[in-house]
Design a protein around this motif. Structure first.
Motif, PDB file in Angstrom:
ATOM      1  N   LYS A  67       0.832  -1.210   0.000  1.00 34.00           N
ATOM      2  CA  LYS A  67       0.000   0.000   0.000  1.00 34.00           C
ATOM      3  C   LYS A  67       0.866   1.260   0.000  1.00 34.00           C
ATOM      4  O   LYS A  67       0.556   2.230  -0.690  1.00 34.00           O
ATOM      5  N   THR A  68       1.947   1.231   0.773  1.00 29.75           N
ATOM      6  CA  THR A  68       2.860   2.376   0.820  1.00 29.75           C
ATOM      7  C   THR A  68       3.511   2.609  -0.539  1.00 29.75           C
ATOM      8  O   THR A  68       3.632   3.753  -0.997  1.00 29.75           O
ATOM      9  N   ILE A  69       3.904   1.533  -1.208  1.00 29.80           N
ATOM     10  CA  ILE A  69       4.526   1.654  -2.528  1.00 29.80           C
ATOM     11  C   ILE A  69       3.533   2.201  -3.546  1.00 29.80           C
ATOM     12  O   ILE A  69       3.865   3.086  -4.342  1.00 29.80           O
ATOM     13  N   VAL A  70       2.302   1.704  -3.530  1.00 28.04           N
ATOM     14  CA  VAL A  70       1.264   2.188  -4.450  1.00 28.04           C
ATOM     15  C   VAL A  70       1.009   3.672  -4.219  1.00 28.04           C
ATOM     16  O   VAL A  70       0.926   4.459  -5.175  1.00 28.04           O
ATOM     17  N   LYS A  71       0.913   4.066  -2.962  1.00 26.54           N
ATOM     18  CA  LYS A  71       0.694   5.472  -2.622  1.00 26.54           C
ATOM     19  C   LYS A  71       1.855   6.338  -3.128  1.00 26.54           C
ATOM     20  O   LYS A  71       1.657   7.416  -3.698  1.00 26.54           O
ATOM     21  N   ALA A  72       3.069   5.852  -2.954  1.00 26.25           N
ATOM     22  CA  ALA A  72       4.251   6.597  -3.407  1.00 26.25           C
ATOM     23  C   ALA A  72       4.277   6.724  -4.926  1.00 26.25           C
ATOM     24  O   ALA A  72       4.603   7.795  -5.461  1.00 26.25           O
ATOM     25  N   LYS A  73       3.910   5.653  -5.638  1.00 33.21           N
ATOM     26  CA  LYS A  73       3.884   5.713  -7.105  1.00 33.21           C
ATOM     27  C   LYS A  73       2.880   6.744  -7.593  1.00 33.21           C
ATOM     28  O   LYS A  73       3.139   7.484  -8.544  1.00 33.21           O
ATOM     29  N   LYS A  74       1.728   6.816  -6.931  1.00 34.77           N
ATOM     30  CA  LYS A  74       0.711   7.814  -7.299  1.00 34.77           C
ATOM     31  C   LYS A  74       1.237   9.229  -7.052  1.00 34.77           C
ATOM     32  O   LYS A  74       1.008  10.125  -7.865  1.00 34.77           O
ATOM     33  N   SER A  75       1.943   9.418  -5.948  1.00 38.50           N
ATOM     34  CA  SER A  75       2.506  10.737  -5.641  1.00 38.50           C
ATOM     35  C   SER A  75       3.540  11.142  -6.690  1.00 38.50           C
ATOM     36  O   SER A  75       3.554  12.283  -7.148  1.00 38.50           O
ATOM     37  N   ILE A  76       4.385  10.198  -7.086  1.00 40.73           N
ATOM     38  CA  ILE A  76       5.400  10.486  -8.096  1.00 40.73           C
ATOM     39  C   ILE A  76       4.739  10.800  -9.430  1.00 40.73           C
ATOM     40  O   ILE A  76       5.146  11.729 -10.134  1.00 40.73           O
ATOM     41  N   ALA A  77       3.703  10.040  -9.770  1.00 40.36           N
ATOM     42  CA  ALA A  77       2.986  10.284 -11.032  1.00 40.36           C
ATOM     43  C   ALA A  77       2.349  11.665 -11.053  1.00 40.36           C
ATOM     44  O   ALA A  77       2.201  12.269 -12.115  1.00 40.36           O
ATOM     45  N   SER A  78       1.980  12.180  -9.873  1.00 42.03           N
ATOM     46  CA  SER A  78       1.371  13.507  -9.819  1.00 42.03           C
ATOM     47  C   SER A  78       2.409  14.624  -9.757  1.00 42.03           C
ATOM     48  O   SER A  78       2.062  15.797  -9.637  1.00 42.03           O
ATOM     49  N   GLY A  79       3.696  14.267  -9.844  1.00 46.72           N
ATOM     50  CA  GLY A  79       4.740  15.280  -9.928  1.00 46.72           C
ATOM     51  C   GLY A  79       5.599  15.453  -8.700  1.00 46.72           C
ATOM     52  O   GLY A  79       6.541  16.240  -8.701  1.00 46.72           O
ATOM     53  N   LYS A  80       5.306  14.739  -7.634  1.00 49.78           N
ATOM     54  CA  LYS A  80       6.123  14.859  -6.430  1.00 49.78           C
ATOM     55  C   LYS A  80       7.415  14.082  -6.598  1.00 49.78           C
ATOM     56  O   LYS A  80       7.491  13.132  -7.367  1.00 49.78           O
ATOM     57  N   GLY A  82      10.267  11.479  -5.653  1.00 43.73           N
ATOM     58  CA  GLY A  82      10.299  10.183  -4.975  1.00 43.73           C
ATOM     59  C   GLY A  82      11.616   9.940  -4.268  1.00 43.73           C
ATOM     60  O   GLY A  82      12.529  10.770  -4.308  1.00 43.73           O
ATOM     61  N   ILE A  83      11.687   8.797  -3.613  1.00 42.84           N
ATOM     62  CA  ILE A  83      12.923   8.370  -2.958  1.00 42.84           C
ATOM     63  C   ILE A  83      13.278   6.986  -3.501  1.00 42.84           C
ATOM     64  O   ILE A  83      12.401   6.259  -3.965  1.00 42.84           O
ATOM     65  N   PRO A  84      14.550   6.609  -3.440  1.00 40.21           N
ATOM     66  CA  PRO A  84      14.937   5.280  -3.908  1.00 40.21           C
ATOM     67  C   PRO A  84      14.222   4.189  -3.106  1.00 40.21           C
ATOM     68  O   PRO A  84      13.963   4.349  -1.909  1.00 40.21           O
ATOM     69  N   VAL A  85      13.920   3.077  -3.748  1.00 33.30           N
ATOM     70  CA  VAL A  85      13.231   1.974  -3.097  1.00 33.30           C
ATOM     71  C   VAL A  85      14.013   1.483  -1.891  1.00 33.30           C
ATOM     72  O   VAL A  85      13.432   1.181  -0.849  1.00 33.30           O
ATOM     73  N   SER A  86      15.336   1.430  -1.999  1.00 34.14           N
ATOM     74  CA  SER A  86      16.146   0.955  -0.869  1.00 34.14           C
ATOM     75  C   SER A  86      15.940   1.846   0.358  1.00 34.14           C
ATOM     76  O   SER A  86      15.854   1.356   1.481  1.00 34.14           O
ATOM     77  N   ALA A  87      15.824   3.159   0.139  1.00 29.98           N
ATOM     78  CA  ALA A  87      15.574   4.076   1.255  1.00 29.98           C
ATOM     79  C   ALA A  87      14.182   3.852   1.833  1.00 29.98           C
ATOM     80  O   ALA A  87      13.985   3.924   3.049  1.00 29.98           O
ATOM     81  N   LEU A  88      13.226   3.572   0.956  1.00 28.34           N
ATOM     82  CA  LEU A  88      11.865   3.290   1.413  1.00 28.34           C
ATOM     83  C   LEU A  88      11.843   2.056   2.298  1.00 28.34           C
ATOM     84  O   LEU A  88      11.247   2.047   3.375  1.00 28.34           O
ATOM     85  N   PHE A  89      12.518   0.987   1.864  1.00 27.50           N
ATOM     86  CA  PHE A  89      12.541  -0.242   2.649  1.00 27.50           C
ATOM     87  C   PHE A  89      13.216  -0.016   3.993  1.00 27.50           C
ATOM     88  O   PHE A  89      12.762  -0.531   5.017  1.00 27.50           O
ATOM     89  N   LYS A  90      14.294   0.755   4.022  1.00 30.27           N
ATOM     90  CA  LYS A  90      14.970   1.048   5.289  1.00 30.27           C
ATOM     91  C   LYS A  90      14.035   1.810   6.222  1.00 30.27           C
ATOM     92  O   LYS A  90      13.961   1.527   7.418  1.00 30.27           O
ATOM     93  N   LYS A  91      13.303   2.762   5.665  1.00 27.73           N
ATOM     94  CA  LYS A  91      12.367   3.550   6.452  1.00 27.73           C
ATOM     95  C   LYS A  91      11.255   2.657   6.995  1.00 27.73           C
ATOM     96  O   LYS A  91      10.901   2.744   8.171  1.00 27.73           O
ATOM     97  N   LEU A  92      10.716   1.785   6.165  1.00 28.46           N
ATOM     98  CA  LEU A  92       9.645   0.887   6.597  1.00 28.46           C
ATOM     99  C   LEU A  92      10.136  -0.096   7.655  1.00 28.46           C
ATOM    100  O   LEU A  92       9.421  -0.412   8.603  1.00 28.46           O
ATOM    101  N   ARG A  93      11.376  -0.576   7.506  1.00 24.46           N
ATOM    102  CA  ARG A  93      11.929  -1.497   8.498  1.00 24.46           C
ATOM    103  C   ARG A  93      12.040  -0.833   9.863  1.00 24.46           C
ATOM    104  O   ARG A  93      11.779  -1.446  10.885  1.00 24.46           O
ATOM    105  N   SER A  94      12.454   0.431   9.854  1.00 27.46           N
ATOM    106  CA  SER A  94      12.628   1.124  11.124  1.00 27.46           C
ATOM    107  C   SER A  94      11.282   1.382  11.819  1.00 27.46           C
ATOM    108  O   SER A  94      11.183   1.377  13.022  1.00 27.46           O
ATOM    109  N   VAL A  95      10.223   1.555  11.019  1.00 31.93           N
ATOM    110  CA  VAL A  95       8.894   1.804  11.574  1.00 31.93           C
ATOM    111  C   VAL A  95       8.242   0.509  12.069  1.00 31.93           C
ATOM    112  O   VAL A  95       7.663   0.467  13.135  1.00 31.93           O
TER     113      VAL A  95
END
Length: 97
Positions: A67-80, A82-95
């Motif tokens: 769900k987080t990845i889908v949300k991020a893809k939508k944000s990037i598609a709207s022009g925001k 993004g961050i590298p996937v590896s950084a996303l996974f590190k962030k999710l692991r810490s949470v």
């Protein structure tokens, strides 16, 4: 992750050559594609790379992560930005601990 790029660029070697120089290939730090009659048959992947692949597959089976990845893809598609996937996974692991 650069494992997929490494695999695409991996050295190809025939079965006979692989068998003849097995210790050489086991010491290599890169992936090796073993071929038979020029067709890829097996891949020798460094242990750490395989762990990374398994970890990513485990994370992608987690509904919250998907769900987080889908949300991020939508944000990037709207022009925001993004961050590298590896950084996303590190962030999710810490949470998710």
């Amino acid at each position: 992750m650069n494992t997929s790029i490494q695999l695409l660029r991996a050295e190809h070697t025939g079965v006979r050559e692989f068998r003849k120089n097995l210790s050489f290939y086991l010491k290599k730090k890169d992936s090796v594609v073993v071929t038979s009659r020029s067709a890829p048959k097996k891949v020798l992947v460094p242990y750490d790379d395989l762990l990374e692949i398994v970890e990513i597959l485990d994370e992608l089976s987690d509904e919250k992560v998907v769900k987080t990845i889908v949300k991020a893809k939508k944000s990037i598609a709207s022009g925001k930005k993004g961050i590298p996937v590896s950084a996303l996974f590190k962030k999710l692991r810490s949470v998710t601990g």
